[in-house]
Each structure stands twice: as structure tokens, then as C-alpha cells.
Design an enzyme around this catalytic site. Structure first.
Site, PDB file in Angstrom:
ATOM      1  CG  ASP A 145      58.820  76.811  92.689  1.00 39.51           C
ATOM      2  OD1 ASP A 145      58.635  76.975  93.918  1.00 39.51           O
ATOM      3  OD2 ASP A 145      58.472  75.778  92.091  1.00 39.51           O
ATOM      4  CB  ALA A 190      49.291  75.159  85.587  1.00 32.49           C
ATOM      5  NE  ARG A 191      44.101  71.339  88.061  1.00 35.91           N
ATOM      6  CZ  ARG A 191      44.672  70.384  87.361  1.00 35.91           C
ATOM      7  NH1 ARG A 191      45.278  70.671  86.209  1.00 35.91           N
ATOM      8  NH2 ARG A 191      44.662  69.128  87.794  1.00 35.91           N
ATOM      9  CG  ASP A 212      44.861  72.531  78.183  1.00 38.39           C
ATOM     10  OD1 ASP A 212      44.211  72.203  77.169  1.00 38.39           O
ATOM     11  OD2 ASP A 212      45.150  71.736  79.092  1.00 38.39           O
ATOM     12  CD  GLU A 252      38.622  73.100  82.542  1.00 41.68           C
ATOM     13  OE1 GLU A 252      38.613  71.847  82.660  1.00 41.68           O
ATOM     14  OE2 GLU A 252      39.658  73.774  82.593  1.00 41.68           O
ATOM     15  CG  HIS A 256      41.708  70.582  81.593  1.00 39.17           C
ATOM     16  ND1 HIS A 256      41.170  70.984  82.781  1.00 39.17           N
ATOM     17  CD2 HIS A 256      42.919  70.018  81.915  1.00 39.17           C
ATOM     18  CE1 HIS A 256      41.976  70.668  83.783  1.00 39.17           C
ATOM     19  NE2 HIS A 256      43.048  70.088  83.274  1.00 39.17           N
TER      20      HIS A 256
END
Length: 337
Positions: free
Chosen positions: A187, A247-248, A271, A276, A295
Site C-alpha cells: 500500500d 474488493a473491486r 467475488d 455484474e 458480490h
């Protein structure tokens, strides 16, 4: 502190409000001011919000609330606080909201524990192949033929790479400590001092991908994280690695991910997806080395009630003139989900 009790508009459809606000939270909210509720199951329309917003000091927003357009902001002459009952605000609240001096808070912190727990669950499933054992037995496969699938790995003592140390990343780190894992984190906004406080090793992205047999994505979708994991980065993953994304999908080049997964070289648990709902004929659905969920990482009964409780507590602070705990500033928009 406000001079009088605020006028509050709840934009959530009734079923969503009931999902987020427990009876206790609802009662507390009603005691904080004059509260009006959306009484239709369809989402609040943009025009309806424009027509009504001038009467309110506080608006509680959530999934389905219209974007705050220039027209809406022009009508919001009394608005002092937007309390967003979900996580991401970037699509709904553009920079002019902050330029107008409206205070913004959100409930992302309430959702993070559920996403973190699902992330750990997906890692454990990948390590122990529980989903395949269940499928094999239910498909009528012989007991003896099914048992060899169970020779998996433990999470305890593994080296795990966490990409992103925001709300969810920090929750994942906390859970991983319980498994006595060696935690590496990428990060760019994580300081050396903060990494030491979290008990993690600060790492560069390439080093983490190449060195960690388990990698979990927890970064926010921003301009700088778009496709931060592409074909080159995926090739750095170890053979047999576990790669999870709760996350995305924005973070990963989906075509490159599909191509790598089709080789069978490593496992994934996903996920989130570019499109979607995931189409019925999506090639991701055909991969035996991938766990798919729709998701739902943040979907738990506890998370939903925490969302409502978080918003009520923020409103209590706002009414009392106290600092908000989860206030969002314009400067935060570039680095948050």
C-alpha cells in the site's frame, strides 16, 4: 451544535431501511429530529429529490440514492450533512458537494469486517478444497475417490500478501494475526511506522506477488489502482498460489486473469467482476480452480445493522456539535473506494 433539531430526510426505500436500521437504531434516529421517510419501494428519483431537498438539514443516503447533480445541489440550500449508509460515495457525491461546505460521512467501516471475514473464508476454502469435497459427495462420487481431494494446507504459519491497508485491509490483517501468519502488505500510503503498528512487513507489489503463496486484494478502485494487476503481475504469482479478490474487479485486468487461470497454474476466489451479474456463459464459470461468489462479501446481518448504527451515531455527534468519526473530505476522494 445545531440551534434546533434538524429536519432529516431518509432516501432509502422501506425494505432497505428495515435491513439497515434495527428497531433500536430506528428509535434513536427518530429522536434526533423531524424525520421524513421515502415510502416507495422504487428508488428515490432524481427529480423527487430535487423537489424535496430544500426542506432538509440532513439527508441519509444509500444504495439507489440519485447522484448529487448541480441541479440537486442548487436546490439543497439548507443541507448541512449527507450521511451515506453504505461505503463508496464517489459515484454519488462529486467534488462540488464538498465545495458547497456540506459535511459528508459514511458507513464503510461497518462493512469492512464482513468483507474481511469472507476473504479469510475464501482463502480457507481454497486451502482445504471444502467446496470440491461437498460437490463430489453430492454428485455421488465414491467416498474413497473423494477423500484424496482433502489433502490441503493449513493457513497457520503461511505467508500472506495483502494488497491495500484501508478499512477492509486492516480487518483482514487483524484476522490473519489470529492464524499466526507472516503478513506482507503493499500500500503506497502505508508508512513504515504504521506498518510496524499493524505488525506487517511493508512490501513492493512485485515482491509481494512473487513471494507470497496467498495474495488477497483489498485496495480501493481509483485511477492509480485501475488494472494494477495485469498479465505481467499475474505471471509473478507462484505456481499453486491462491489469489482472492473481494474488493473491486477494477483492480485486475479480467482478460489477463482469465487467461492465467485457464492454464490451471494457480487458484482464485472472486467475488467481483467487470460485468455484474456474471453472464451465464462466462468462461469464469467453467474453471475448476476458481471459487465464484456474486458480490456478497459485505453481506451479513451484522454488517447491515452496523451500517445503520454507524449512521445514527454519526448523527448524534453532528447534532451535539462533536467531531464525526467517519467524515469524508474532498482530499480523500482520490484514494478511497
Amino acid at each position: 451544535m445545531l440551534d434546533s433539531q434538524p429536519s432529516i430526510l431518509v432516501t432509502l426505500r422501506p425494505s432497505l431501511y428495515a435491513e439497515l436500521f434495527s428497531a433500536e437504531s430506528d428509535q434513536t434516529l427518530r429522536g434526533l429530529g423531524a424525520v421524513d421517510f421515502h415510502d416507495q419501494e422504487q428508488n428515490f428519483s432524481a427529480q423527487a429529490l430535487v423537489d424535496q431537498i430544500s426542506d432538509y438539514d440532513v439527508v441519509i443516503t444509500g444504495w439507489g440514492t440519485p447522484r448529487f447533480s448541480d441541479e440537486l445541489l442548487a436546490a439543497a440550500s439548507r443541507l448541512k450533512l449527507i450521511a451515506h449508509s453504505a461505503g463508496s460515495i464517489k459515484q454519488m457525491l462529486p467534488p462540488p458537494v464538498f465545495a458547497q461546505g456540506i459535511v459528508v460521512t459514511h458507513a464503510a467501516v461497518a462493512i469492512a469486517p464482513a468483507v474481511a471475514e469472507m476473504s479469510i473464508l475464501l482463502i480457507l476454502l481454497s486451502l482445504r478444497q471444502v467446496h470440491k469435497l461437498d460437490r463430489s459427495l453430492k454428485n455421488g462420487e465414491p467416498w474413497a475417490a473423494t477423500k484424496p481431494i482433502a489433502m490441503g494446507q493449513e493457513l497457520v504459519g503461511q505467508r500472506v500478501g495483502v494488497i491495500g491497508a484501508g478499512y477492509t485491509g486492516r480487518c483482514v490483517i487483524q484476522l490473519l494475526h489470529g492464524f499466526k501468519t507472516e503478513i506482507w502488505v503493499y500500500d503506497p500510503y502505508l508508512t513504515t511506522e504504521r506498518a510496524a503498528e499493524l505488525g506487517v512487513r511493508k512490501s513492493e507489489l512485485d515482491e509481494l506477488l512473487a513471494s507470497c503463496p496467498i495474495v488477497t486484494l483489498q485496495a480501493p478502485p481509483t485511477k492509480e489502482t485501475h488494472h494494477m494487476i495485469g498479465a505481467r503481475e499475474l505471471r509473478l504469482l507462484q505456481d499453486g498460489a491462491i489469489f482472492t479478490n473481494t474488493a473491486r474487479s477494477h483492480l485486475v485486468d479480467q482478460a489477463a486473469l482469465l487467461a492465467e487461470l485457464q492454464t490451471g497454474r494457480f487458484q482464485a476466489a472472486l467475488d467481483v467482476f467487470d460485468q455484474e451479474p456474471l453472464s451465464v456463459d462466462s468462461p469464469f464459470r467453467q474453471l475448476d480452480n476458481v471459487i465464484l461468489t456474486p458480490h456478497v462479501a459485505g453481506a451479513s446481518r451484522q454488517a447491515r445493522w452496523r451500517q445503520g448504527r454507524t449512521i445514527v451515531e454519526e448523527l448524534q455527534r453532528f447534532v451535539a456539535g462533536e467531531p464525526l468519526r467517519h467524515q469524508v473530505s474532498a482530499a480523500m476522494l482520490e484514494t478511497m473506494g
